[in-house]
Design an enzyme around this catalytic site. Sequence first.
Site, short mmCIF file in Angstrom:
data_model
loop_
_atom_site.label_atom_id
_atom_site.label_comp_id
_atom_site.label_asym_id
_atom_site.label_seq_id
_atom_site.Cartn_x
_atom_site.Cartn_y
_atom_site.Cartn_z
N GLY A 160 34.07 30.72 47.92
CA GLY A 160 34.57 29.43 47.43
C GLY A 160 33.41 28.47 47.25
O GLY A 160 32.33 28.69 47.80
N CYS B 187 31.72 35.95 52.07
CA CYS B 187 30.96 34.72 51.85
C CYS B 187 31.68 33.51 52.48
O CYS B 187 31.79 33.43 53.69
CB CYS B 187 30.71 34.54 50.36
SG CYS B 187 29.29 33.52 50.06
N TYR B 188 32.23 32.62 51.66
CA TYR B 188 32.98 31.48 52.22
C TYR B 188 34.07 31.99 53.19
O TYR B 188 34.26 31.44 54.26
CB TYR B 188 33.64 30.71 51.08
CG TYR B 188 34.37 29.45 51.48
CD1 TYR B 188 33.72 28.22 51.46
CD2 TYR B 188 35.71 29.48 51.87
CE1 TYR B 188 34.38 27.05 51.82
CE2 TYR B 188 36.38 28.32 52.23
CZ TYR B 188 35.72 27.11 52.19
OH TYR B 188 36.37 25.96 52.55
N HIS C 279 28.37 39.25 48.52
CA HIS C 279 29.46 39.59 47.60
C HIS C 279 29.48 41.10 47.29
O HIS C 279 28.79 41.55 46.38
CB HIS C 279 29.30 38.81 46.29
CG HIS C 279 29.54 37.35 46.46
ND1 HIS C 279 30.80 36.80 46.51
CD2 HIS C 279 28.68 36.32 46.64
CE1 HIS C 279 30.72 35.51 46.68
NE2 HIS C 279 29.44 35.18 46.78
N GLU D 99 31.80 42.62 45.88
CA GLU D 99 32.59 42.85 44.66
C GLU D 99 31.75 42.89 43.39
O GLU D 99 32.19 43.39 42.36
CB GLU D 99 33.70 41.79 44.53
CG GLU D 99 33.25 40.36 44.24
CD GLU D 99 32.88 39.56 45.49
OE1 GLU D 99 32.52 40.18 46.51
OE2 GLU D 99 32.91 38.32 45.42
N SER E 172 51.35 41.71 17.45
CA SER E 172 50.18 41.34 16.65
C SER E 172 49.30 42.53 16.33
O SER E 172 48.42 42.46 15.50
CB SER E 172 49.35 40.31 17.42
OG SER E 172 48.75 40.94 18.54
N GLY E 173 49.54 43.64 17.07
CA GLY E 173 48.65 44.79 16.91
C GLY E 173 47.49 44.72 17.88
O GLY E 173 46.68 45.63 17.94
N GLY E 174 47.39 43.64 18.65
CA GLY E 174 46.39 43.55 19.71
C GLY E 174 46.81 44.46 20.87
O GLY E 174 47.92 45.00 20.88
N VAL E 175 45.92 44.62 21.84
CA VAL E 175 46.17 45.58 22.92
C VAL E 175 47.43 45.21 23.71
O VAL E 175 48.31 46.05 23.93
CB VAL E 175 44.96 45.63 23.88
CG1 VAL E 175 45.23 46.58 25.04
CG2 VAL E 175 43.70 46.04 23.14
N ASP E 176 47.54 43.95 24.11
CA ASP E 176 48.64 43.57 25.01
C ASP E 176 50.01 43.73 24.33
O ASP E 176 50.92 44.33 24.89
CB ASP E 176 48.48 42.13 25.50
CG ASP E 176 47.13 41.92 26.15
OD1 ASP E 176 46.52 42.91 26.58
OD2 ASP E 176 46.67 40.76 26.23
N SER E 177 50.14 43.20 23.11
CA SER E 177 51.46 43.28 22.49
C SER E 177 51.79 44.72 22.09
O SER E 177 52.95 45.12 22.11
CB SER E 177 51.60 42.31 21.32
OG SER E 177 50.77 42.66 20.24
N SER E 178 50.77 45.52 21.78
CA SER E 178 51.04 46.92 21.42
C SER E 178 51.54 47.71 22.63
O SER E 178 52.49 48.48 22.55
CB SER E 178 49.77 47.60 20.90
OG SER E 178 49.35 46.98 19.71
N LYS F 288 43.17 43.64 32.08
CA LYS F 288 43.05 44.19 30.72
C LYS F 288 42.79 45.70 30.72
O LYS F 288 43.40 46.45 29.97
CB LYS F 288 41.91 43.48 30.00
CG LYS F 288 41.87 43.73 28.53
CD LYS F 288 42.82 42.79 27.85
CE LYS F 288 42.84 42.93 26.36
NZ LYS F 288 43.68 41.85 25.78
#
Length: 520
Positions: free
Chosen positions: A55, A82-83, A169, A171, A223-229, A370
């Site tokens: 943080g 960390c924090y 960190h 991560e 839309s043909g984008g990844v998410d909507s497809s 994603k």
Amino acid sequence: MSEEKIIVIDFGGQYNQLVARRVRECNVYCEILSYKTPLSKIMAESPKGLILTGGPSSCYEEGAATCEKALFECGIPVLGLCYGAQLMQLVLGGKVERAAMREYGHTEISVDTTSPLFSDVPGETSCFMSHFDHITALASGFKTIGHTKNCPFAAVSDDERKLYGLQFHPEVLHTPYGKTMIKNFVRDICDTRGTWEMGAFSERTIKELRDRIGDKKVLLALSGGVDSSVLAALLSKAIGRQLTCVFVDHGLLRKNEGDEVEAVFGPKGSFDLNFVRVNAKDRFLKDLSGVTDPEQKRKIIGKDFIDVFEEEAKKIGAVDFLAQGTIYPDVVESGLGGESAVIKSHHNVGGLPEHVDFKELVEPLRNLFKDEVREVGRKLSIPEKLVSRQPFPGPGLGVRIMGEVTEEKVRIVQEADFIFREEIRKAVERSGERPAWMPDQYFAALTNVRSVGVMGDERTYDHAIALRAVITSDFMTAESSEIPYEILHTVMSRIINEVRGVNRVFYDLTSKPPGTIELE
Ligand code: XMP
């Protein structure tokens, strides 16, 4: 959901989504909750473990983000980063103070390899530090399990209570054994089985969608984008033709893209759904005619998009559900995960349509990152070309044509962009692996410049194309990619020879900031 789960408690650090992704890479489901979430609500989720993130503030300051002591007394393993590590000490009676020097960047660290947190980690390794404060005295029950030159308590633990703290960190990729440390915590210390994977997610989600939707109707703006497809594919498997996908083709897509979307989701594709393609190119071009201001162009495209979608929706009549491709980063983007949920703008251009008659939203991808969405897409047999698509803005080529948008300019930018992408693809195939210069996003844009040139014996007065290719991990900052000169040269020469109306090609070297990724 009876899935075993780790909860990441968000103290506002910049790597928090990365922590959650690392946990999921261990095949354990993970959610981010704000530090303000009441302990009772956190416990109601039955987490197998908690991770307290980094943080921006100092934990001993008045009003700094904090947590209850009871959080460490629930009998659940806790890892502070960390924090989070400093706060754990402060709350349990240790001491945290400002360090004489800020520790930042790669740091050599010695760790106690007998600690379960460091199983399979070499005794001498390195880690990524970023802190002003440090722990100066340990709370009772804790011991040191790692130190650096300037930081005597770089890693601490109370094995009895299963409390662990790392003042660095794990991560980030700069900590080479960070993934192993997180895995040791998540899988061994928290005793999880690791059953979270995208195949199981798809099957479960399809069943849940079926149960929730029953025999009702769902509308989706595809839309043909990844998410909507991926969303369309999931819903198609769940409810088939109760789903109607409206694909608004605004004529500002990349070359052939409209037809590619139709080939996958249209009547000749392999998904069972109602597919409505609206070819609205003329309407968009008419409304954009004479407009040169970039913001105004965006507004017109956004409004037309919603209007066209709503007109189509009216034809379909009342639906019960509107499906949205909201994904996890949209939900937690605010920096304080789970604090302020934002709904992804419809097609990323407008907002939620106001005049569509629906009762509820369906957002089955809400908890996915994603790359997880892409993985689901692969499991559902969406072609790789669509699944691994680079980001493409909702307003399309409207934000890649400077000045007025005309049909002729759309053609020019589509052709030039196609050549650029084709040459990049060929170069990557030739190199056999992902080259270091591989851009995360790359495209051609049409500048507002016309200049004198000579072709054959003729004087020309034609357009200039700009090539843009950036390397970025978050799209908030970016560097131009060092594409080898020969590739740029080939692209230039093909564009000049093959695209009528272009006599110059520039390569945009600007980083972001001060530039943006798009060129509008
Ligand atoms: P900029 O140009 O702001 O772009 O540096 C950052 C990222 O966002 C994408 N972008 C958009 N995506 N709708 C979208 O869905 C938009 O209106 C939009 N504008 C920019 C851009 O392609 C880049 O990946």
